[in-house]
Motif scaffolding. Structure first.
Motif, PDB file in Angstrom:
ATOM      1  N   THR A   1     -12.963  31.058 -47.795  1.00 13.62           N
ATOM      2  CA  THR A   1     -13.297  31.104 -46.530  1.00 13.62           C
ATOM      3  C   THR A   1     -12.609  29.529 -45.923  1.00 13.62           C
ATOM      4  O   THR A   1     -12.163  28.824 -46.860  1.00 13.62           O
ATOM      5  CB  THR A   1     -14.922  30.536 -46.407  1.00 13.62           C
ATOM      6  OG1 THR A   1     -15.245  29.709 -46.957  1.00 13.62           O
ATOM      7  CG2 THR A   1     -15.518  32.067 -46.878  1.00 13.62           C
ATOM      8  N   PRO A   2     -12.410  29.362 -44.822  1.00 15.92           N
ATOM      9  CA  PRO A   2     -11.815  28.268 -44.395  1.00 15.92           C
ATOM     10  C   PRO A   2     -12.791  26.899 -44.435  1.00 15.92           C
ATOM     11  O   PRO A   2     -12.101  25.987 -45.163  1.00 15.92           O
ATOM     12  CB  PRO A   2     -11.894  28.452 -42.650  1.00 15.92           C
ATOM     13  CG  PRO A   2     -11.905  29.832 -42.438  1.00 15.92           C
ATOM     14  CD  PRO A   2     -12.629  30.360 -43.707  1.00 15.92           C
ATOM     15  N   ALA A   3     -14.039  27.009 -44.691  1.00 17.32           N
ATOM     16  CA  ALA A   3     -14.707  25.742 -45.209  1.00 17.32           C
ATOM     17  C   ALA A   3     -14.494  25.734 -46.870  1.00 17.32           C
ATOM     18  O   ALA A   3     -14.272  24.397 -47.064  1.00 17.32           O
ATOM     19  CB  ALA A   3     -16.377  26.253 -45.121  1.00 17.32           C
TER      20      ALA A   3
ATOM     21  N   GLY B   1     -13.010  22.214 -48.007  1.00 19.10           N
ATOM     22  CA  GLY B   1     -13.734  21.334 -49.059  1.00 19.10           C
ATOM     23  C   GLY B   1     -12.852  21.219 -50.264  1.00 19.10           C
ATOM     24  O   GLY B   1     -12.859  19.841 -50.610  1.00 19.10           O
ATOM     25  N   ILE B   2     -12.097  22.004 -50.835  1.00 17.85           N
ATOM     26  CA  ILE B   2     -11.493  21.576 -52.081  1.00 17.85           C
ATOM     27  C   ILE B   2     -10.216  20.742 -51.720  1.00 17.85           C
ATOM     28  O   ILE B   2      -9.822  20.011 -52.336  1.00 17.85           O
ATOM     29  CB  ILE B   2     -10.857  23.174 -52.699  1.00 17.85           C
ATOM     30  CG1 ILE B   2     -12.063  23.871 -52.988  1.00 17.85           C
ATOM     31  CG2 ILE B   2      -9.846  22.768 -53.873  1.00 17.85           C
ATOM     32  CD1 ILE B   2     -11.555  25.069 -53.455  1.00 17.85           C
TER      33      ILE B   2
ATOM     34  N   ALA C   1      -9.443  24.507 -40.097  1.00 15.39           N
ATOM     35  CA  ALA C   1     -10.588  23.467 -40.928  1.00 15.39           C
ATOM     36  C   ALA C   1     -10.051  22.283 -41.746  1.00 15.39           C
ATOM     37  O   ALA C   1     -10.845  21.359 -41.894  1.00 15.39           O
ATOM     38  CB  ALA C   1     -11.312  24.671 -41.902  1.00 15.39           C
ATOM     39  N   VAL C   2      -8.831  22.560 -42.458  1.00 16.55           N
ATOM     40  CA  VAL C   2      -8.534  21.360 -43.204  1.00 16.55           C
ATOM     41  C   VAL C   2      -8.085  20.341 -42.345  1.00 16.55           C
ATOM     42  O   VAL C   2      -8.449  19.247 -42.513  1.00 16.55           O
ATOM     43  CB  VAL C   2      -6.982  21.903 -44.166  1.00 16.55           C
ATOM     44  CG1 VAL C   2      -6.573  20.638 -44.729  1.00 16.55           C
ATOM     45  CG2 VAL C   2      -7.652  22.891 -45.041  1.00 16.55           C
ATOM     46  N   LYS C   3      -7.373  20.798 -41.271  1.00 17.73           N
ATOM     47  CA  LYS C   3      -6.914  19.653 -40.249  1.00 17.73           C
ATOM     48  C   LYS C   3      -7.960  18.849 -39.791  1.00 17.73           C
ATOM     49  O   LYS C   3      -7.647  17.578 -39.659  1.00 17.73           O
ATOM     50  CB  LYS C   3      -6.014  20.482 -39.136  1.00 17.73           C
ATOM     51  CG  LYS C   3      -5.643  19.577 -37.968  1.00 17.73           C
ATOM     52  CD  LYS C   3      -4.317  18.969 -38.625  1.00 17.73           C
ATOM     53  CE  LYS C   3      -3.656  18.127 -37.596  1.00 17.73           C
ATOM     54  NZ  LYS C   3      -2.391  17.529 -38.189  1.00 17.73           N
ATOM     55  N   LYS C   4      -9.064  19.287 -39.714  1.00 17.13           N
ATOM     56  CA  LYS C   4     -10.281  18.510 -39.164  1.00 17.13           C
ATOM     57  C   LYS C   4     -10.630  17.463 -40.218  1.00 17.13           C
ATOM     58  O   LYS C   4     -10.868  16.270 -39.634  1.00 17.13           O
ATOM     59  CB  LYS C   4     -11.543  19.302 -38.914  1.00 17.13           C
ATOM     60  CG  LYS C   4     -11.218  20.114 -37.646  1.00 17.13           C
ATOM     61  CD  LYS C   4     -12.696  20.812 -37.287  1.00 17.13           C
ATOM     62  CE  LYS C   4     -12.418  21.935 -36.270  1.00 17.13           C
ATOM     63  NZ  LYS C   4     -13.178  22.998 -36.294  1.00 17.13           N
TER      64      LYS C   4
ATOM     65  N   ALA D   1       1.621  28.334 -45.861  1.00 11.75           N
ATOM     66  CA  ALA D   1       1.246  26.956 -46.542  1.00 11.75           C
ATOM     67  C   ALA D   1       0.710  26.018 -45.832  1.00 11.75           C
ATOM     68  O   ALA D   1       1.284  25.576 -44.783  1.00 11.75           O
ATOM     69  CB  ALA D   1       2.273  26.623 -47.549  1.00 11.75           C
ATOM     70  N   ILE D   2      -0.299  25.425 -46.406  1.00  8.65           N
ATOM     71  CA  ILE D   2      -0.800  24.094 -45.934  1.00  8.65           C
ATOM     72  C   ILE D   2      -0.505  22.989 -46.803  1.00  8.65           C
ATOM     73  O   ILE D   2      -0.611  23.031 -47.967  1.00  8.65           O
ATOM     74  CB  ILE D   2      -2.322  23.863 -45.833  1.00  8.65           C
ATOM     75  CG1 ILE D   2      -2.734  25.415 -45.128  1.00  8.65           C
ATOM     76  CG2 ILE D   2      -2.923  22.719 -45.130  1.00  8.65           C
ATOM     77  CD1 ILE D   2      -4.520  25.528 -44.961  1.00  8.65           C
TER      78      ILE D   2
END
Lengths: 200, 200, 200, 200, 200, 200, 200, 200
Positions: E11-13, E17-18, E41-44, E57-58
Motif C-alpha cells: 500500500t502507499p502507506a 513507512g518503509i 505518500a512518500v513525497k509527503k 521507480a521512486i
C-alpha cells in the motif's frame, strides 16, 4: 439431434438472433455457456425458452421423445464440478436421453460413490466430471462395464494448472473403458454420450 | 537412522568403497538404485550385505531393533510400480520399522483395495506408490486417518510424460492428508515415513 | 479434527449457512480462503466466530485442548509468503496444536534462519513456506531431524510461473525429510502436520 | 583470452585438426566436452596438451600469467555436480585466473558451506553450480558481496526435468547479485567470471 | 549500495513507512515497481524523493558519488522494453554508476545498433533488455568484450508466453559473455552491473 | 470380453506364463505391445497362438463369434501410424467385432479420405489414428454421425513432442462427436469401440 | 516438382523399392533423412542416384532445368546447423532452383553476416537455419526485402530443449517477413522456397 | 510497402501522433490492433483515415495500385477466427493486393471448404487462420499448389492453451507447402503474403 449455439463470446442480440433462426427448424435448441442477459434477449423472441442457470444453458425443448435406448449417468466429484456436469446433463436431455446424475461422489470419500454402485451399473453410458487430480473416471470405469466419457474440469488451484492435471490423469486412466474430452467440455461429453445411447 | 548411499551413477568400486567405510560406523547401511555388479563388489568387502533385487538395494542390516512405534504400510497400484514401492519398503525396514505391503491394488479394481481396508487402517503412516493417473493416494487418503506420503512413479506412456501426470494428480489430491515426494522417490517416502513413525 | 469449509468461490450466504450447520457438531470450525464479507455473514449467525485476516480464515474455536504432542513450527521466507504461512498456522491451531512461527527467514539472509536454529529443533514437525526459488525447505530440512512439509507459494514473477519454480525446487530437495503439498496449500500443510503431531 | 573448441559432436581427427591450428596463435587452447579419444588424437600433434578428465577438457597452457585481478571461487553442491564445476574451474584457469574451489557444500548441510564463509568472501567473483533444487546460489549470494554466476546442472531425476528445476530456481533467486547461464554451461560461467575478474 | 524496497503489492502507506525508515540510514533509497499513489505518500514524508515514471521507480538520491569505475551501458530492443530498461538505468544510477542508454536498437534493424558500436565498446559492463525473440544480447555480446547481462522482457504475444521465448533465447545465447536474470528483472540487472562496475 | 496382457516390459517367460494361465479361462487372449521372442515363448505353450507382427500383438482366437452389432471402422493418416491402428484393429477383432480399416488417408490428400466416405458412413463406431498435427479425427468426425474415438500417435518430430501436438489437436477438435484416448493407445480405442459396438 | 521419400524409419529395401518405383515417373527423386545403407540399396537399382552425405539425402537428378526465377539463399548459424541447411539446399536444387549458401554466419559474429549482405539481397527468397537462440532469421529478415523462411534446428543443450528455444524465438521474430517451419525441417523450407521461387 | 504502427499498448494521442507523422511519407498507413478511441484521435488529424472494426485496424489508403501479381486468398475456420483473418485481409489490401476471403470453412464441415476449391486454386498465395485444433492449413495445403501461410489463433478453451494447440498442429502439418507465423499474427501473414505476391 438438437440445434446448438455456443453462447460464449456472443452478444445477447447475436444469441437471440441465431436462436430464433434455429428454432424455425422445429427441433430442440440449446445455447451453451450462456448468461442471464442472453437468456432475456432470447426469451423476448422465443416464449418457450428456459434458462438452466446451474448449467449455464438456454433450452428450447420442443421434442421430449426419448431417442436414447438407456440411461445416461452423469457423475461428478466436487461441488465446483457441478456446472460442467450440468452442461452434460442438459445436453444429453435436450438430445433425447433419460439422464441420472450422481454429484459429490469424489474419490476421497469412496463410500459415497460405492453407495451408488447399483444405480450406476444400470446406465448404458457414463459421463464422469472431475477437476483437481481427475481420479474419479478410473474408479467409476472399474465399477461399470460400459463406455465412460471423462470430462476434466478446470477446478483446482496451483499445480492443477486450470484442468491440466485432471486432463493428464484421465488420459492415463488405468481403466480401459475411458475416453476423454476437452477441459470443461460438458457439452461434448453429453453429445458423445447421446450418440452412443442412440445406437440401435 | 541408517547410513545411505545413492548407487546410481557410481562404479562398483566406488559403491564398495563408500559402503565399507560407512559400515564402520556400526549402523545399518543402505545403497539405493544399486545393481548386481555393485552388489558383487560390496559383497567382497562386507560379508553380511544382501542384494534386494526387486527394490534395487544393497542392505547391511546390523541393527534389527524396531524404532518405529507402529506399522508403515506401503501400497502400490500396478505391477510395474513395485520396484519403487520396494525401495520404500526396504528403506523403512532398514530404518527400523515394521512394514506391511499391499501391492496391485489400483483404483480401477477398487474392491481389491477395499478388501485391505481393515489392515490399512492399522498403519501409523501410509506410503502410496502409483504411476499413470496417480489416483490411488486420494482413495487411500480417504480410507485412513493418518499421514499419507504419495510417490508418483514414472510408469506409463504417452501423456504420462514419465510420471508428470501422476505427480500433478497427487499434488492436487482432494484428500487433505496427502503430501508428495519426487517421481520414483521410494527412498524419500520411506525416510519421511520412518521419521514420522519414530516420533515419540 | 475440526470441521473445514473452503470459502473461495462461495457466496457469503453459502459460507454462513454451511458454517452454522457445521458449528452444530460442537467441534472447532474453520473456513479457509475466506473474505471480510463472508465473515460478516458468518458473524451474524455465530457470535464466537473470529476473522483472522492475514490468513484469510474464519475461525470458531470451541475446543482449545492441545491434541498435538509437541510444537508445530511454521517457517516462511519472505513477507509475501506470510498469508500462506498464516493459513498453515491457523489450521494447525484450530486442529489443537501449539504453533510457533518463524517469518522472514529467507535463504539469502541465512543468519536470520540460523539465529532460530535452536528454537526450530524443538519442533515435532516443521512446515516451510516459500515462493520464488523455493530453497528454504532444503536448508531447514538439513537443520532439523523431524518431518518437514514444504509449501510452495505463488509469490514471484516471470520465470516463477506462479509457484511452479518453487514447487519443482521443493520436489527436488536434497534434504531427505521433505515432502510437498500443492502451491499455496497452507491448509493442507497444517492438516498433515496436525496428523503427524497427534500420533500417539 | 584463450582459444576454445567445443569437443562434443566432433571426431578425434576434427578436434585434433582444429586444436593444432589454434595452437599456432600462441595462446592457451581449451577443448571443452572432450573425451579420451579426442585427447589422444590431439596429444599426437601437440605434446604439451593435457587431459583434465574430471572436467572433460583438453588444455594447452602456454601462458600462465594471471590476468585476473582476484580469486574466482567455484562452489558446487553435490558430487555429481563436480564435472560442471570443473569445466568452470578449468576455463577460468586457462583464461588466466587464480581459482579456488569449494565442492560438496550443498544447502542441506549448511554448516559445510558456512565453514568456508571466510574464504568465500575473499573471492572477486563466485561461480555456483548446483542441480536438483538449485538452491545454493541464493545462499551463497547472501554470504558474499560480489557477482555470483549460477550454473544449473542436469543432475537430478523425476521432477528435476534434466536441470529445469534448478534453472528456474536460480532465475528466481531472492539474492540480487545472481545471474544465470544455461544448464551444465560450466564453460560460460568460467568465461563470464574471467571477463569480470579481468576488468581493470 | 543503496537501500531498496519492492513497491509492488504494498500500500502507499506501507511504501512511505518503509521508505522513510530506510532514508534515516543516510544512503540513497530506491523503490522499484512503484506507482504514482505510492510516490505521493512518500513525497509527503521525504521531500527530496523523485518519481521516475517511465522506470516506475521512486528515488531519493542523497549521494551522487560515482562508485562505478566505468560506464554501464543499457541497451534495449523495442519501445515497449523501455520500462524494464529504465528500471535497470535507475538502479545503476542510484547505486552510483555513470549510465548510458541505447534504446530502440532491435536486431531487425541492425544498422541502428551498429551505429552505436563505438559508444558501446566504451562500456565496462552492458545490460541488454529485449522481449519477443530475445536475440539482441547475442548480437551485442559479439560486439563487445565485456560482461553482458541479459534481461528478457515480457513484451510479446502468442508464442512469446510472457517472456519465456526471450528467456530461453538468452539462456542459449551463442555469445559466451552473456548471463541472464529473470523476466522483467531490470533491477537485478542494474544491481549485478553495479557490483561488476564497482570491482576495484 | 477377451483376456488381455500388456507385453511391454515383461520377459518372454513372464508373458508365456500369464498367457497360458489366462488361456485356461476359455476366452480369447490378447497380448499387446508384444515382440517376437515373447511370441516364441507363448507358442511353445499354446499352439493356437498367432503373432500379428504389424500390430505387435499375440492373439489366441478361441471364440470367433461377432458380439458387436455393426462395423468398427479404423482410419489412419500415414504409413507410420499403421502399428497403432493395427493394435486397435486386432483389439476390436479379438473382442468380437467386424472391423474395416482405411489406411493412408491423411488430410493433406483429402480426396483419398473422401473416396471412402460411403464406406465410412456404414460404421457403427469409428477409430481414427493420426500423428503429427492430428487433424484427421476432426475431418472424419464431420463426415460421420457416430461416435469417433481419436488416437494420437507419437509419429512426428520436432514440435510434435512425441504425440503431444496430435493429442492437443484432437482434444480441441471442432467436431462434437470426438473423444480421445492416450498417445499410441490403440488398445484403449479398440476396447472402447468394442464396448460401444456391443451395446444392445 | 520432384518425387520425395522420407528415408527415416524405413529399411534399405523399402527405400530402394519406393525410390525405383518413383524413378519411373521420369522426374527427379529425393530421399530425405537417408543413410549410407539405404543409399547402397538404392544404388543397386538406380545407377544415377547420388548420396549427398552432409544433407543425408539420396538424389536422382534427371531434370536439371531451373524452374525457379531467381536465387534461393540458404543461411545458417553454426557448423552443427549445416546438415539441416544442406537438406534445404538439396531440396531446392532438386526442385529446380539455383541455390547459394552462406554458412557459419551466426549473430555473435555479426560482421561475417554483414560481409555477405550484398549477395544476400540478390536472393528471391531466403532460408535461415539456426539452433540455440534462433536469432539469425530476425537479423537476416531486417537485411533483405524478400520472404524469409526460418528453420529452427535441434542444435543446443540444456534450455534449448531440442530446438524449442529456437522455434519460439523465430515465431516471435520482430522482422515481419519471417515465417517458420518445424524444428529441423530443412526439407519443408526448401519446398516452400521452391514454390515461392517458381511463382510466375 | 505501407507504413505500419502497432496500436496495442499505445494511447490514442500516441497513435494519432505517429500515424500523422507517417502519413507525411505519402504511402498507405496501417495501424493494427487499434481501437475506436485511437481511431477517433487519428480521424481528427487525418481525414481520410478509416476504421475497419472487425479487423481492429485504422487504414489510410492513399495508393490503390495493385502491386501484387495475383490473388491473396484468406481462409478461416470459425466465426471467432474472423478478426485475425480480417487483419490479414486488411494488411494485404493496404500492401496493394487483390484479396479474396473464404470464412467459416472449418474442417468438421469439409464440404464447405471443398465447395470453394475451384476459387482457392486461383490464388497465388493462401493464408489460413484457425484456432482450436488448427487442422485447416493441412487440408488447404493439400488442395492448392502454392505457398500456404498458417496463422494459429488463440480461439479455443481448455487444452487449446490460448492457441498453443493450433500452433503445434500447424508446425507439424503433413502438407509440405505450409509455413507458420505467431499466434494471432494476421498482420505477419498478410505481410509475408504480400512479399510473395509482389515477387516479379
Amino acid at each position: 439431434m438438437a440445434e446448438v449455439i455456443l453462447g460464449e463470446g456472443k452478444t445477447p442480440a447475436q444469441v437471440a438472433g441465431i436462436f430464433s433462426r434455429l428454432a424455425k427448424h422445429g427441433r430442440n435448441v440449446l445455447a451453451t455457456r450462456a448468461n442471464q442477459k442472453q437468456f432475456e434477449a432470447v426469451k423476448k423472441k422465443i416464449r418457450g425458452a428456459e434458462f438452466r442457470e446451474l448449467g449455464r444453458a438456454i433450452v428450447l425443448q420442443r421434442d421430449s421423445k426419448k431417442y436414447g435406448k438407456g440411461i445416461v449417468a452423469v457423475v461428478s466429484a466436487g461441488t465446483s464440478d457441478i456446472p460442467v456436469a450440468e452442461e452434460a446433463v442438459i445436453t444429453a436431455e435436450v438430445m433425447g436421453n433419460e439422464v441420472q446424475h450422481f454429484y459429490d461422489v469424489g474419490v476421497a470419500g469412496i463410500h459415497r460413490l460405492l453407495a451408488n454402485r447399483e444405480a450406476l451399473t444400470q446406465a448404458r453410458v457414463v459421463i464422469v466430471c472431475a477437476g483437481m487430480e481427475g481420479a474419479l473416471p478410473s474408479v467409476v470405469g472399474g465399477l461399470v462395464g460400459v463406455p465412460v466419457i471423462a470430462v476434466p474440469t478446470s477446478i483446482g488451484y496451483g499445480a492443477s494448472f486450470k484442468g491440466l492435471a485432471a486432463l493428464l490423469g484421465m488420459l492415463n486412466s488405468c481403466a480401459s473403458n475411458v475416453s476423454v474430452v476437452n477441459i470443461d467440455n460438458g457439452f461434448g461429453a453429453g453429445y458423445v454420450a447421446s450418440l452412443i445411447n442412440r445406437l440401435p
